[in-house]
Design a protein around this motif. Structure first.
Motif, short mmCIF file in Angstrom:
data_model
loop_
_atom_site.label_atom_id
_atom_site.label_comp_id
_atom_site.label_asym_id
_atom_site.label_seq_id
_atom_site.Cartn_x
_atom_site.Cartn_y
_atom_site.Cartn_z
N PRO A 86 48.82 30.25 41.61
CA PRO A 86 49.26 31.47 42.30
C PRO A 86 49.31 32.70 41.41
N ALA A 87 49.83 32.57 40.20
CA ALA A 87 49.97 33.74 39.33
C ALA A 87 48.61 34.31 38.95
N ILE A 88 47.61 33.44 38.73
CA ILE A 88 46.27 33.92 38.42
C ILE A 88 45.62 34.54 39.65
N HIS A 89 45.80 33.89 40.81
CA HIS A 89 45.23 34.43 42.05
C HIS A 89 45.78 35.83 42.34
N GLU A 90 47.06 36.01 42.09
CA GLU A 90 47.68 37.32 42.32
C GLU A 90 47.07 38.37 41.39
N ARG A 91 46.88 38.00 40.14
CA ARG A 91 46.29 38.93 39.17
C ARG A 91 44.87 39.32 39.58
N LEU A 92 44.11 38.37 40.07
CA LEU A 92 42.74 38.68 40.49
C LEU A 92 42.72 39.62 41.68
N GLN A 93 43.69 39.52 42.55
CA GLN A 93 43.77 40.44 43.68
C GLN A 93 44.05 41.87 43.21
N HIS A 94 44.87 42.00 42.19
CA HIS A 94 45.14 43.32 41.62
C HIS A 94 43.87 43.91 40.98
N VAL A 95 43.13 43.05 40.28
CA VAL A 95 41.90 43.51 39.65
C VAL A 95 40.91 43.99 40.73
N LYS A 96 40.81 43.24 41.81
CA LYS A 96 39.90 43.61 42.89
C LYS A 96 40.27 44.96 43.48
N ALA A 97 41.55 45.16 43.74
CA ALA A 97 42.01 46.43 44.32
C ALA A 97 41.74 47.58 43.36
N VAL B 206 32.95 49.46 41.31
CA VAL B 206 33.27 48.99 42.66
C VAL B 206 32.53 47.68 42.96
N ALA B 207 31.29 47.60 42.52
CA ALA B 207 30.51 46.38 42.75
C ALA B 207 31.13 45.18 42.05
N MET B 208 31.81 45.43 40.93
CA MET B 208 32.45 44.33 40.19
C MET B 208 33.66 43.77 40.93
N ALA B 209 34.13 44.47 41.96
CA ALA B 209 35.26 43.96 42.74
C ALA B 209 34.93 42.66 43.45
N GLU B 210 33.64 42.40 43.66
CA GLU B 210 33.24 41.15 44.30
C GLU B 210 33.49 39.94 43.41
N THR B 211 33.59 40.18 42.11
CA THR B 211 33.86 39.09 41.15
C THR B 211 35.01 39.50 40.25
N PRO B 212 36.22 39.59 40.78
CA PRO B 212 37.36 40.10 40.00
C PRO B 212 37.75 39.20 38.83
N HIS B 213 37.25 37.97 38.80
CA HIS B 213 37.57 37.06 37.69
C HIS B 213 36.73 37.32 36.46
N ARG B 214 35.64 38.08 36.63
CA ARG B 214 34.68 38.28 35.54
C ARG B 214 34.91 39.61 34.81
N PHE B 215 34.73 39.58 33.51
CA PHE B 215 34.54 40.82 32.77
C PHE B 215 33.14 41.35 33.12
N ARG B 216 32.86 42.58 32.73
CA ARG B 216 31.51 43.09 33.02
C ARG B 216 30.45 42.21 32.35
N GLU B 217 30.70 41.86 31.08
CA GLU B 217 29.87 40.88 30.38
C GLU B 217 30.68 39.61 30.21
N MET B 218 30.02 38.49 30.09
CA MET B 218 30.71 37.21 29.90
C MET B 218 30.11 36.49 28.70
N ASN B 219 30.05 37.20 27.56
CA ASN B 219 29.46 36.64 26.34
C ASN B 219 30.53 36.01 25.46
N ARG B 220 30.20 34.89 24.86
CA ARG B 220 31.11 34.25 23.92
C ARG B 220 30.30 33.33 23.02
#
Length: 608
Positions: free
Chosen positions: A399-410, A421-435
Motif C-alpha cells: 500500500p505505501a508504495i502504491h500510494e507513492r506511485l499515485q502521487h508520482v503519476k499526479a 506527462v507521457a511518463m505518467a503512464e509508468t509512474p514506477h519508472r525513472f526516465r532512464e532505468m540504467n544500472r
C-alpha cells in the motif's frame, strides 16, 4: 595597461638620453587615448593616466625639463559607466590623479596654481555601454564626440562637445565589465545580448553578459584601429561558452594578442570578490605572435611568446572542441544517470527508508542505494524505490508504495512538458532505468575545483546513480584510472568548463572527446593495477569520504602516491615520460585530439 605600458617603457629604454627620440615619444603619448567602456569609479583610467605621467616625467627629467607642464590631456581618458554615482566618482578621480601627478612631478606650488578652477567637462559618459555606439564616445578622428550625461557639476548635457586635444593618436581599450550568467541576467541585459549576438548565433542566450564587451570591442576595431583588453570570468574560455563566443569574435577579424591564464582575483567590485578571472587582449588580424602570461609557483608573472593563443588560452592551438555523442578513443561508453521526475516520492532518506520497511518488510526488495554528485562526494546515504516493469505487480501490492506511485503519476500529469506527462503512464519508472549489474564507475556532474583529481568512484552492484552523475556500467577498471588522472582533470577544466568555482562534467564533452592513444592489453593491465591501488589506498582510510580523502591539505600520503603512480603510468603512454606542467599536457592533448578527429567533423577549427 598591458596593451600600452610595456610598449612605452620599451621605447623609453630605447631612447635612453636621445633628445629627439624622447621628444617623439612624449608627442606620441600626448595623442594616446585610453577608453574604458565599463569604467566604474575609474580605477583603470586612473592607473593608466598615472603610468603614462610617470613615463612622461622620466622623459622630461632626461631632457632637463622637469618643471614642464604635462602634455597628456585628461580628457583623452574616456569612460562609460551605467550608474551615475560611480561615473561622477570616475571624473573626480581623474582630476585628483592629475593633481597628485602635478604635485609629484612638478611640485605643490605649481600644482595648486593650476588645480582650480576644476575641469567641469564630462568626458565620462553615464549610459549603457552595450547600447551606445562607441564611435560616438571615442571616434577615430577625435571629432564629433557625443555625450548623454551631465557633468560633475550637473551642467545640462547639451554643452559643447569635447574633442580630443591631439589628433591622430593610438586608441587602447581596457576594462573590467560585469560578469552575469544567464540565470542572473535582467530582462534588459538579455535584450542587450540579443541585440548584439542574435544575428551571429542562435545560442546567444547561454552567453555570459561580459561577452557583449568583447563583441563591441571587435566591432569597434573594424572601424577604428585599436587594441584592447578586458578582465573577464574564466569560463568564457571554457566549455560550450568558448564554442559560442569565439567564432563570433573571429568573424569580426580579431584575434587574441595576449592573455593571462586563469587566476584568483580579489577586488572591490560588487559580486566580483574572489572570482577566477582571465585577462584577454584582442587586436585586429593579422597577429604574427602573441604573449601568454601565467604565474609561476612563486606567484611571479612569467611571459611566453607563442605563435597564437586559441579560445581555451592554450598556446599554439586554435581548435574548438564540440560535444560528441561517441567516444573518440574507443574507451567504454559513459551515459548520464537516471532522471527521477518524482517530486520526492521515489527518493528516500535513511529515515524514510526505515519507516517504509518497518511498515511493510516486503518493501525492502524494491529499495536501492542511489547517489548523485553530493552523495558520491560526501558519502551520505540516499535511497530510491526502484521498480522494474517485471516486478511492478508485486510492488503495488504494498500500500505505501502504491500510494507513492499515485502521487508520482499526479505530479507528472500536472507538468507542462509533454514528455514528462507521457511518463505518467509508468509512474514506477525513472526516465532512464540504467544500472550496473557488477559495478558502476561514477563521475559527479559537479565537483569542487579545489581538489587535485576528479572525484570518480567505483560503486557496488545495483547502486543507482541520478542525473547528477555519469556512469560507466560494468566497464573495465582501466577507465577508472583515466578518469582519476591529472591529464583528465586538466582536459575537463578546459573543455567542459566550470560552474562558478566547480567543475561541470559532461560525458559528451569531458569523456567522449578525451584523446587517448591506442591502448595495448599490457597498457590496460598497468592502468587497471593503478586503479586498484587507488581504491585500496582509499579503503585503508575507511570510512573517510571522497570529500575528506581529497582535501588538498589533508590528502593521505599513500593515496597521493597511488595517484602519482597512476599519472606516471598514463603519461608515459602519451610521451614516454611525465609531463612538466599542465600547459604541456594540454598542448599534447589538443594535438592528439586534432589528429584523432581529422576529417570526422568532431572538431571545429575557428575560422575568420
Amino acid at each position: 595597461m598591458e596593451a600600452v605600458h610595456p610598449i612605452l617603457r620599451a621605447r623609453l629604454n630605447e631612447a635612453d638620453d636621445n633628445a629627439r627620440m624622447l621628444l617623439n615619444l612624449r608627442k606620441r603619448m600626448a595623442r594616446i587615448r585610453v577608453f574604458d567602456p565599463a569604467c566604474g569609479s575609474g580605477n583603470f583610467l586612473v592607473i593608466a593616466y598615472k603610468e603614462m605621467r610617470a613615463i612622461e616625467a622620466e622623459i622630461n627629467n632626461r631632457r632637463g625639463e622637469a618643471d614642464r607642464p604635462s602634455e597628456i590631456p585628461l580628457t583623452n581618458f574616456r569612460g562609460i559607466e551605467l550608474r551615475d554615482f560611480p561615473a561622477e566618482i570616475a571624473r573626480l578621480a581623474l582630476i585628483i590623479a592629475e593633481f597628485q601627478c602635478d604635485v609629484l612631478y612638478r611640485g605643490q606650488k605649481l600644482a595648486l596654481a593650476e588645480f582650480l578652477p576644476l575641469n567641469a567637462e564630462n568626458w565620462i559618459t553615464c549610459d549603457n555601454a552595450l547600447r551606445l555606439d562607441w564611435l560616438s564616445i571615442c571616434p577615430p578622428s577625435g571629432t564629433m564626440v557625443k555625450h548623454s550625461a551631465d557633468d560633475l557639476f550637473h551642467t545640462p548635457s547639451d554643452q559643447p562637445q569635447i574633442d580630443f586635444e591631439n589628433e591622430g593618436g593610438e586608441t587602447y581599450i581596457c576594462g573590467n565589465p560585469p560578469y552575469v550568467w544567464t540565470n542572473d541576467q535582467t530582462k534588459e541585459q538579455k535584450a542587450d545580448l540579443q541585440r548584439l549576438f542574435s544575428s551571429h548565433t542562435t545560442a546567444w542566450r547561454t552567453l555570459n553578459y561580459v561577452s557583449g564587451w568583447f563583441l563591441k570591442l571587435a566591432q569597434y576595431g573594424l572601424v577604428c584601429k585599436c587594441s584592447g583588453a578586458f578582465v573577464a570570468i574564466n569560463t568564457i574560455c571554457q566549455g560550450q561558452h568558448a564554442t559560442i563566443l569565439w567564432p563570433v569574435i573571429y568573424k569580426h577579424k580579431h584575434r587574441i594578442a595576449f592573455a593571462h591564464e586563469p587566476f584568483k582575483w580579489d577586488n572591490l567590485a560588487s559580486n566580483n570578490a574572489g572570482v577566477t578571472v582571465v585577462i584577454i587582449g584582442l587586436a585586429p588580424e593579422p597577429i604574427l605572435s602573441a604573449t601568454l602570461y601565467a604565474e609561476d609557483p612563486n606567484k611571479e608573472t612569467i611571459a611566453r611568446k607563442v605563435t597564437k593563443i586559441g579560445p581555451y588560452l592554450v598556446p599554439n592551438v586554435d581548435t574548438l572542441v564540440s560535444k560528441n555523442r561517441l567516444q573518440i578513443s574507443s574507451l567504454s561508453e559513459m551515459v548520464r544517470g537516471n532522471m527521477p521526475y518524482e517530486g520526492g516520492y521515489l527518493l528516500l532518506s535513511s529515515e524514510e527508508k526505515q519507516k517504509l520497511t518497518a511498515c511493510d518488510p516486503r518493501a525492502e526488495k524494491f529499495i536501492k542505494r542511489i547517489s548523485g554528485s553530493a552523495e558520491i562526494i560526501d558519502g551520505k546515504p540516499k535511497y530510491c524505490i526502484w521498480i522494474t516493469d517485471e516486478s511492478l505487480n508485486k510492488a503495488i501490492e504494498i500500500p505505501a508504495i502504491h500510494e507513492r506511485l499515485q502521487h508520482v503519476k499526479a505530479l507528472r500529469l500536472s507538468n507542462n512538458d509533454p514528455n514528462v506527462v507521457a511518463m505518467a503512464e509508468t509512474p514506477h519508472r525513472f526516465r532512464e532505468m540504467n544500472r550496473g549489474i557488477n559495478s558502476t564507475i561514477a563521475m559527479p556532474a559537479v565537483s569542487s575545483e579545489s581538489r587535485l583529481y576528479l572525484p570518480v568512484e567505483l560503486l557496488p552492484p545495483n547502486h543507482i546513480i541520478t542525473n547528477r552523475a555519469y556512469g560507466i556500467y560494468d566497464g573495465e577498471l582501466y577507465n577508472f584510472s583515466i578518469l582519476a588522472s591529472t591529464l583528465h582533470i586538466v582536459w575537463v577544466g578546459t573543455v567542459c568548463g566550470k560552474l562558478e568555482l566547480r567543475y561541470s562534467y559532461t560525458n559528451t564533452l569531458g569523456w567522449n572527446t578525451f584523446p587517448v592513444p591506442k591502448l595495448t592489453d599490457k597498457m590496460k593491465a598497468d592502468l587497471t593495477r593503478c586503479a586498484e591501488d587507488i581504491l585500496l589506498a582509499r579503503e585503508a582510510h575507511f570510512p573517510a569520504t571522497i570529500a575528506e580523502l581529497y582535501d588538498p591539505e589533508k590528502m593521505p600520503a599513500d593515496l597521493r602516491e597511488a595517484h602519482d603512480r597512476n599519472d606516471e603510468v598514463l603519461e608515459r603512454i602519451y610521451i614516454g615520460r611525465c609531463f612538466r606542467n599542465d600547459t604541456e599536457r594540454l598542448e599534447k592533448l589538443f594535438d592528439l585530439y586534432t589528429k584523432m578527429t581529422a576529417g570526422t567533423g568532431s572538431k571545429k577549427k575557428v575560422k575568420a
